[in-house]
Design an enzyme around this catalytic site. Structure first.
Site, PDB file in Angstrom:
ATOM      1  CB  SER A  42     -72.822 -40.698 -65.387  1.00 16.59           C
ATOM      2  OG  SER A  42     -74.223 -42.019 -63.891  1.00 16.59           O
ATOM      3  CD  GLU A  73     -70.269 -37.760 -47.800  1.00 16.96           C
ATOM      4  OE1 GLU A  73     -70.388 -38.759 -46.964  1.00 16.96           O
ATOM      5  OE2 GLU A  73     -70.224 -37.233 -47.363  1.00 16.96           O
ATOM      6  CG  HIS A 118     -71.308 -40.274 -60.098  1.00 15.92           C
ATOM      7  ND1 HIS A 118     -71.721 -39.434 -60.060  1.00 15.92           N
ATOM      8  CD2 HIS A 118     -71.813 -41.357 -61.615  1.00 15.92           C
ATOM      9  CE1 HIS A 118     -72.860 -39.401 -60.657  1.00 15.92           C
ATOM     10  NE2 HIS A 118     -72.581 -40.111 -61.383  1.00 15.92           N
TER      11      HIS A 118
END
Length: 433
Positions: A190, A367, A371
């Site tokens: 990711s 939060e 990422h």
């Protein structure tokens, strides 16, 4: 000579057929109320995308567009889509017109191609970049396994989508098949993948802005991926199927691999063996593998230093790089330097950390310490670009000229970041951590 005639005509037919097929994929669109240039499709009204027609304005952006004589403009994002098969394409855009403009161009799942191109009134410029349009298909019987939540991403539909934002002024778009570009493949998780929706972002969709139109980025990274799941989803097979000799592939995994427990797993087991397998297979196809250690998580000690949350995994990758003589981009070290230079509180600005109601339908605060937002993703892309130059990788010759050097110990300030956000959002965090 008589026996050569059938082969001659077969070759001639093949050349003519391929030229015709390529011409069919080449498309030019001119925008404006008086747009009537030869060999171009004139878009004189806010035409909504239609899959049968094969082009038009997408994502309800048509209603926001203002048509002038030879250009279009909008105060909100303009999405223009064209139905195209899988392949690499060169995109030429002519920007500017009878008003001042500042145009940002992203393609597909928010890959940044042009950042805030400022043009004075009556000043026009042409810009070119290369785009990879992909599909899950590997061959007649095999396909990439795309997760249900990812199937609606722009990367996986049957069209090319361009997003123009800022105070955009667009005169024309020319699309042509690019057969001679060098491909840089990305394999990762990711932190690498093209994040389809705001406010999530990764370095893989920002590094596109730093290469010339002689390179196309084919980003097959997937949120939540490990080396094993990447292979199991047939993403490795897909890259191997289309890779050409001297193409490069950047390999960054670790965030999710470290969660695989059990005997013979871990950094020195499954992870090390899988890295070696990937490298060997890419080399067998003539590809050039480059290892990239995982980005750090934002986790500080009380003394302002960063916690090494990846354990032995960066060291395991470093050892594989030495053992197999593979170039290594040490993003773990660079992001450690970067976050510590910012400090605990300022570093939040590089991540998806926003109070509730910042974005549409976002009722709870975001939060995330793994990422990135677009600012953080771009900073890491700069780290990767700097390493490409420092290591003198072959692909460095295709970087845009005169890129300034980047020092992760002196990172940029969030207050200087001005990239327009896209208008498509989601509140659910990407898979993986």
């Amino acid at each position: 000579m008589r026996h050569l005639k059938p082969y001659f005509f077969l070759l001639l037919y093949s050349v003519i057929f391929n030229a015709a097929a390529q011409n069919k994929l080449n498309k030019r669109f001119d925008f404006g109320t008086k747009s009537n240039k030869n060999n171009a499709i004139s878009i004189t009204t806010p035409l909504v995308y239609d899959s049968v027609l094969g082009y038009g304005f997408d994502f309800e952006s048509a209603e926001n567009i203002k048509f002038k004589e030879n250009f279009i403009t909008s105060k909100k994002s303009i999405y223009f889509s064209v139905k195209l098969p899988e392949g690499n394409y060169k995109i030429d855009v002519v920007l500017g017109g009878k008003k001042c403009s500042k145009t940002t161009v992203k393609v597909e799942s928010r890959r940044l191609m042009l950042k805030e191109i400022a043009l004075d009134k009556n000043h026009t410029e042409q810009y070119a970049f290369a785009v990879n349009v992909r599909s899950p298909k590997i061959n007649d019987t095999e396909y990439i396994k795309v997760k249900d939540r990812d199937k609606n991403q722009l990367n996986w539909d049957d069209k090319l989508t361009l997003e123009f934002s800022g105070t955009a002024v667009i005169q024309s778009i020319n699309i042509s098949l690019a057969t001679n570009v060098k491909t840089l493949f990305l394999a990762g998780d990711s932190t690498v993948t093209d994040q389809d929706l705001e406010p999530w972002a990764s370095w893989g969709q920002f590094i596109t802005n730093y290469f010339s139109n002689e390179v196309v980025i084919a980003n097959y990274a997937e949120s939540g991926a490990t080396l094993s799941s990447f292979k199991g989803a047939k993403r490795l097979d897909k890259i191997l199927a289309i890779m050409r000799p001297r193409d490069c592939v950047f390999i960054e995994f670790g965030h999710n691999d470290e969660k695989i427990k059990g005997e013979d797993n871990g950094a020195w087991g499954l992870y090390t063996h899988s890295l070696k397998e990937f490298i060997t297979k890419f080399r067998e196809k003539g590809g050039i593998p480059i290892l990239v250690t995982p980005t750090q998580r934002r986790a500080f000690n009380d003394d302002g230093s960063l916690k090494p949350t990846h354990g032995d995994f960066p060291d395991a990758m470093r050892k594989v790089a030495i053992d197999l003589q593979v170039p290594l981009i040490d993003v773990t070290k660079m992001t450690t330097d970067m976050y510590e230079s910012w400090g605990d509180e300022p570093s939040r600005k590089a991540f998806v950390q926003y109070p509730a109601n910042t974005f549409p339908r976002q009722t709870e605060k975001l939060e995330d310490n793994t990422h990135f937002n677009s600012f953080g993703a771009n900073e890491i892309a700069k780290c990767v670009v700097q390493s490409i130059k420092d290591l003198k990788l072959d692909i460095a010759q295709y970087l845009k000229p005169d890129l300034p050097n980047y020092n992760p110990k002196k990172p940029d300030s969030f207050s200087d970041w001005t990239l327009p956000m896209s208008t498509r959002f989601e509140n659910a965090k990407p898979d993986g951590n």
